[in-house]
Design an enzyme around this catalytic site. Structure first.
Site, short mmCIF file in Angstrom:
data_model
loop_
_atom_site.label_atom_id
_atom_site.label_comp_id
_atom_site.label_asym_id
_atom_site.label_seq_id
_atom_site.Cartn_x
_atom_site.Cartn_y
_atom_site.Cartn_z
CD GLN A 177 -3.12 -0.65 0.09
OE1 GLN A 177 -3.29 0.52 -0.26
NE2 GLN A 177 -3.85 -1.65 -0.38
CG HIS A 199 -3.62 -5.51 -8.17
ND1 HIS A 199 -4.71 -5.07 -7.47
CD2 HIS A 199 -3.06 -6.48 -7.42
CE1 HIS A 199 -4.82 -5.77 -6.35
NE2 HIS A 199 -3.82 -6.62 -6.29
CB CYS A 325 -9.67 -9.58 1.22
SG CYS A 325 -8.30 -8.61 0.64
N1 PMP Z 1 -0.84 -6.61 1.33
C1 PMP Z 1 -1.58 -5.50 1.36
C2 PMP Z 1 -1.25 -4.44 2.37
C3 PMP Z 1 -2.63 -5.33 0.47
O1 PMP Z 1 -3.36 -4.22 0.51
C4 PMP Z 1 -2.91 -6.35 -0.47
C5 PMP Z 1 -4.06 -6.23 -1.45
N2 PMP Z 1 -5.30 -5.93 -0.86
C6 PMP Z 1 -2.12 -7.51 -0.46
C7 PMP Z 1 -1.08 -7.59 0.43
C8 PMP Z 1 -2.37 -8.62 -1.43
O2 PMP Z 1 -1.97 -8.24 -2.72
P1 PMP Z 1 -2.33 -9.07 -4.02
O3 PMP Z 1 -3.70 -8.69 -4.39
O4 PMP Z 1 -1.31 -8.63 -5.02
O5 PMP Z 1 -2.18 -10.51 -3.69
#
Ligand code: PMP
Length: 383
Positions: A177, A199, A325
């Site tokens: 982030q 992404h 999530c």
């Molecule tokens: N760590 C953090 C702090 C995130 O915000 C996210 C995505 N929500 C992730 C890990 C996971 O990333 P990815 O979608 O690339 O698996």
């Protein structure tokens, strides 16, 4: 009317320059970068060019960059990979980490390791002295995120790194982030392992980076979690997602050129949004909006309003409740609970994050739409 997209902490739109690079890669660079023929070597060179761009972007060496499928995989590999290397069986992390960190730690706990999950203060920040106090002779790893995905709190990672380094314990930092809006240089940050994802920085989904410092890998190589063709120096088997890697290389190039100015512009948009909102509807901030927080995001609650319902009503504004999530799981945010918010305030919380293509008109329109839905009589209440 088109959707106003204000959910850049969940994911970002793909930058047009990235789309162009990926189209080139998909059509001209489709050979396997491990193949020894000319087409393979061409693909390999493009991948290595992207690796160089990523390495420069975070102040690392090329040999310290491992491409993964995203931050979830990077976090799993960092945590399970380090802890799997030796006799040390204790991990330290914080209560506000992303689930990919917390659940990796939980998996280790189920396998017999010990895990210390440190509390945070009311702003979501961990005290470096608490980290130091949690270290034991058998501590294998400390994992602390750079910035939080729900409330934007920036952690004192450089200070924590001084303490872990002094104790000889590797430090992992999930920078997913932070990397889009904060300066990230592994030399000043001091982390031994660092993760991020394509992404969240206007690059493609399904690709990410795990930085593994030479300091660490020379001492004790990570235990790979995928076995197969030995790609990525044996750390992450599987044919590289060439187009995504090349897109990521372009994404970091674009970001490096505009990050600083964008951070200032987006903080201005956030202020405009909040000012507009203040005149229209009561709200309380769940996150800070000054130094020590991400510049482009804010988490707020509309007292008495059910945020899930609110989101459904404001169909032309894309914001979220908690992390993406967690929204899917419909669980109350573990981050908001960890900073001590009561459940009803968590239920009425909305996360708004601005991005590269957000305009002033978008910020104002979004504030008005949210205010209309959140105003008394405008949306179902939590009662
Ligand atoms: N760590 C953090 C702090 C995130 O915000 C996210 C995505 N929500 C992730 C890990 C996971 O990333 P990815 O979608 O690339 O698996």
């Amino acid at each position: 009317m088109s959707t106003i997209y204000l959910d850049h902490q969940a994911t970002t739109p793909t930058d047009p320059a990235v789309v162009e690079a990926m189209t080139f890669a998909a059509t001209q660079c489709y050979a396997n970068p491990s193949s020894p023929h000319a087409a393979g070597i061409r693909a390999f060179r493009e991948v290595e060019r992207a690796r160089g761009a990523v390495a420069r972007f975070i102040g690392a060496g090329r040999g310290e960059i491992c491409f993964t499928s995203g931050a979830t995989e990077g976090n799993n590999l960092a945590i399970k990979g380090v802890v799997g290397t030796g006799a040390a069986r204790h991990v330290v992390t914080t209560a506000v980490e992303h689930k990919s960190v917390l659940d990796s730690c939980r998996a280790l706990r189920e396998a017999g390791h010990e895990v210390t999950v440190l509390p945070v203060d009311g702003e979501g920040r961990v005290d470096p002295d608490r980290v130091a106090a949690a270290l034991r002779p058998e501590t294998a790893l400390v994992s602390v995120m750079l910035a939080n995905n729900e409330i934007g709190t920036v952690q004192p990672v450089a200070r924590i790194a001084e303490l872990t380094r002094a104790a000889g314990v590797p430090l992992h930092c999930d920078a997913t982030q932070g990397v889009g809006s904060l300066p990230v240089d592994v030399r000043t940050l001091g982390a031994d392992l660092l993760t991020f994802s394509g992404h969240k920085i206007y690059g493609p989904k399904g690709v990410g980076v795990l930085y593994v410092s030479h300091r660490l890998s020379d001492r004790a190589p990570l235990v790979p979690q995928l076995h197969g063709g030995g790609q990525e120096r044996g750390l992450r088997a599987g044919t590289l997602n060439t187009a995504a890697v090349i897109g990521l290389g372009t994404a970091v190039g674009v970001l490096a050129a505009c990050r600083e100015a964008e951070a200032v512009r987006l903080a201005g948009l956030r202020e405009l949004f909040l000012t507009e909102l203040s005149g229209l509807v009561p709200y309380v901030l769940n996150s800070g909006v000054g130094p020590g927080f991400l510049p482009h995001a804010v988490n707020l609650s509309f007292p008495g309003v059910d945020a899930q319902q609110l989101l459904l009503e404001v169909a032309d504004v894309a914001v979220s409740t908690g992390s993406a999530c967690n929204s899917a799981a419909q669980e109350p945010s573990h981050v908001l609970l960890a900073i001590g918010l009561p459940p009803e305030r968590v239920r009425s919380s909305v996360r708004v994050s601005f991005g590269r293509f957000t305009t002033e008109a978008d910020a104002v329109r979004a504030a008005r739409a949210l205010a209309t839905a959140a105003a008394p009589g405008g949306s179902p209440t939590t009662a």
